[in-house]
Design a protein around this motif. Structure first.
Motif, short mmCIF file in Angstrom:
data_model
loop_
_atom_site.label_atom_id
_atom_site.label_comp_id
_atom_site.label_asym_id
_atom_site.label_seq_id
_atom_site.Cartn_x
_atom_site.Cartn_y
_atom_site.Cartn_z
N ASP A 1 -33.09 1.21 -20.57
CA ASP A 1 -33.26 2.25 -20.00
C ASP A 1 -34.31 3.01 -19.89
OD1 ASP A 1 -30.97 4.49 -18.97
OD2 ASP A 1 -31.97 5.53 -20.78
N ALA A 2 -35.19 2.84 -21.10
CA ALA A 2 -36.50 3.75 -21.04
C ALA A 2 -37.26 2.99 -20.12
CB ALA A 2 -36.89 3.73 -22.55
N ALA A 3 -37.14 1.65 -20.00
CA ALA A 3 -37.97 0.99 -18.95
C ALA A 3 -37.84 1.46 -17.65
CB ALA A 3 -38.01 -0.40 -19.28
N ALA A 4 -36.75 1.51 -17.50
CA ALA A 4 -36.01 1.69 -15.94
C ALA A 4 -36.81 3.39 -15.69
CB ALA A 4 -34.45 1.93 -16.00
N ALA A 5 -36.49 4.18 -16.66
CA ALA A 5 -37.23 5.46 -16.17
C ALA A 5 -38.72 5.49 -16.12
CB ALA A 5 -36.99 6.67 -17.71
N ASP A 6 -39.41 4.53 -16.93
CA ASP A 6 -40.77 4.31 -16.55
C ASP A 6 -40.78 3.76 -15.27
OD1 ASP A 6 -41.32 5.40 -18.97
OD2 ASP A 6 -41.81 3.39 -20.02
N CYS A 7 -40.10 2.74 -14.74
CA CYS A 7 -40.33 2.25 -13.51
C CYS A 7 -40.03 2.99 -12.37
CB CYS A 7 -39.16 1.12 -13.53
SG CYS A 7 -39.39 0.02 -11.82
N TRP A 8 -38.77 4.00 -12.62
CA TRP A 8 -38.61 4.97 -11.56
C TRP A 8 -39.84 5.92 -11.41
CZ3 TRP A 8 -35.43 5.90 -7.76
CH2 TRP A 8 -35.60 7.24 -7.48
N SER B 1 -23.52 3.95 -23.50
CA SER B 1 -21.93 4.43 -24.31
C SER B 1 -21.31 3.34 -24.65
CB SER B 1 -21.48 5.43 -22.98
OG SER B 1 -20.11 6.05 -23.74
N ALA B 2 -21.00 2.35 -23.75
CA ALA B 2 -20.15 1.27 -24.29
C ALA B 2 -20.72 0.62 -25.54
CB ALA B 2 -19.88 0.36 -23.19
N PHE C 1 -29.11 0.19 -9.52
CA PHE C 1 -28.86 0.55 -10.79
C PHE C 1 -27.49 0.87 -11.26
CE2 PHE C 1 -32.93 0.09 -13.38
CZ PHE C 1 -32.33 -0.11 -14.60
N VAL C 2 -26.94 1.57 -10.26
CA VAL C 2 -25.54 1.96 -10.33
C VAL C 2 -24.65 0.76 -10.74
CG1 VAL C 2 -23.44 3.04 -9.38
CG2 VAL C 2 -25.70 4.12 -9.06
N GLY C 3 -24.87 -0.27 -9.74
CA GLY C 3 -24.06 -1.61 -9.90
C GLY C 3 -24.31 -2.27 -11.03
N THR D 1 -28.91 15.72 -23.16
CA THR D 1 -29.78 16.78 -23.61
C THR D 1 -31.22 16.69 -23.31
OG1 THR D 1 -29.87 15.87 -25.78
CG2 THR D 1 -27.99 17.39 -25.12
N SER D 2 -31.72 15.75 -23.00
CA SER D 2 -33.06 15.68 -22.65
C SER D 2 -33.17 15.59 -20.92
CB SER D 2 -33.50 14.23 -23.15
OG SER D 2 -33.10 13.30 -22.48
N THR D 3 -34.54 16.01 -20.82
CA THR D 3 -34.91 15.75 -19.46
C THR D 3 -35.61 14.63 -18.88
OG1 THR D 3 -37.26 16.29 -19.86
CG2 THR D 3 -35.83 18.22 -19.55
N GLN D 4 -35.20 13.39 -19.66
CA GLN D 4 -35.62 12.01 -19.29
C GLN D 4 -34.36 11.54 -18.58
OE1 GLN D 4 -38.38 10.51 -20.02
NE2 GLN D 4 -37.72 8.31 -19.68
N PRO D 5 -34.56 11.06 -17.02
CA PRO D 5 -33.52 10.31 -16.44
C PRO D 5 -32.85 9.23 -17.21
CG PRO D 5 -35.54 9.63 -15.57
CD PRO D 5 -35.86 10.69 -16.66
N THR D 6 -31.58 9.00 -17.08
CA THR D 6 -30.89 8.00 -17.53
C THR D 6 -30.60 7.08 -16.67
OG1 THR D 6 -29.50 7.38 -19.05
CG2 THR D 6 -28.66 9.27 -17.93
N PHE D 7 -30.51 5.74 -16.73
CA PHE D 7 -30.03 4.63 -15.62
C PHE D 7 -28.94 4.10 -16.03
CE2 PHE D 7 -34.27 6.09 -14.61
CZ PHE D 7 -34.09 6.39 -13.13
#
Length: 143
Positions: A45-52, A16-17, A121-123, A4-10
């Motif tokens: 995940d938050a660090a990945a968004a910052d890195c992205w 979820s798991a 990141f997918v892998g 529901t947010s605009t923040q990307p998720t990696f």
């Protein structure tokens, strides 16, 4: 679960798991370990968004430097949740798969390659989520 947010998720599979694992264990020690995996996954995940964002801006921001440590913390939390004997025996193939995925991801960050970063990141997400689900199943919680 839709974002529901605009923040990307990696790490959608991993978070979820990990959330499922944290909510499914009745034994306090195991539940605490699963909650640590979930917290670490959220931080990674938050660090990945910052890195992205830093990769897109072609800059060397703190986000790029923090991500490898957040990934290591997530791996350590997962190892603790899994238990040392499983992590180094039955789970060793997952541990190796995760280490390889993490290495590819850190290399993509170091190289500043956004495409490789996204693919790595997918892998990594798949490897981490598979590991969390395997541990959750081993510990007798529904996956």
């Amino acid at each position: 679960m839709p974002q529901t947010s605009t923040q990307p998720t990696f790490l959608p599979l991993t978070t979820s798991a990990a959330q499922s694992a944290a909510h499914s264990h009745n034994e306090p020690t195991v539940r605490a370990a699963a909650e640590e995996v979930w917290r670490s996954a959220t931080e990674a995940d938050a660090a990945a968004a910052d890195c992205w964002t830093a990769l897109l801006a072609n800059c060397d921001s703190p986000g790029r430097r923090l991500l490898p440590g957040k990934l290591r913390a997530l791996t350590e939390a997962t190892a603790s949740y899994a238990g040392g004997s499983w992590w180094h025996a039955e789970g060793s193939h997952l541990r190796r798969r995760l280490a390889e995925a993490e290495h590819e991801l850190v290399e993509a960050v170091r190289d500043g390659d956004g495409e490789d970063f996204a693919e790595a990141f997918v892998g990594y997400d798949q490897a981490m989520a598979t590991t969390v689900v395997a541990v959750q199943s081993r510990l007798g919680s529904p996956a």
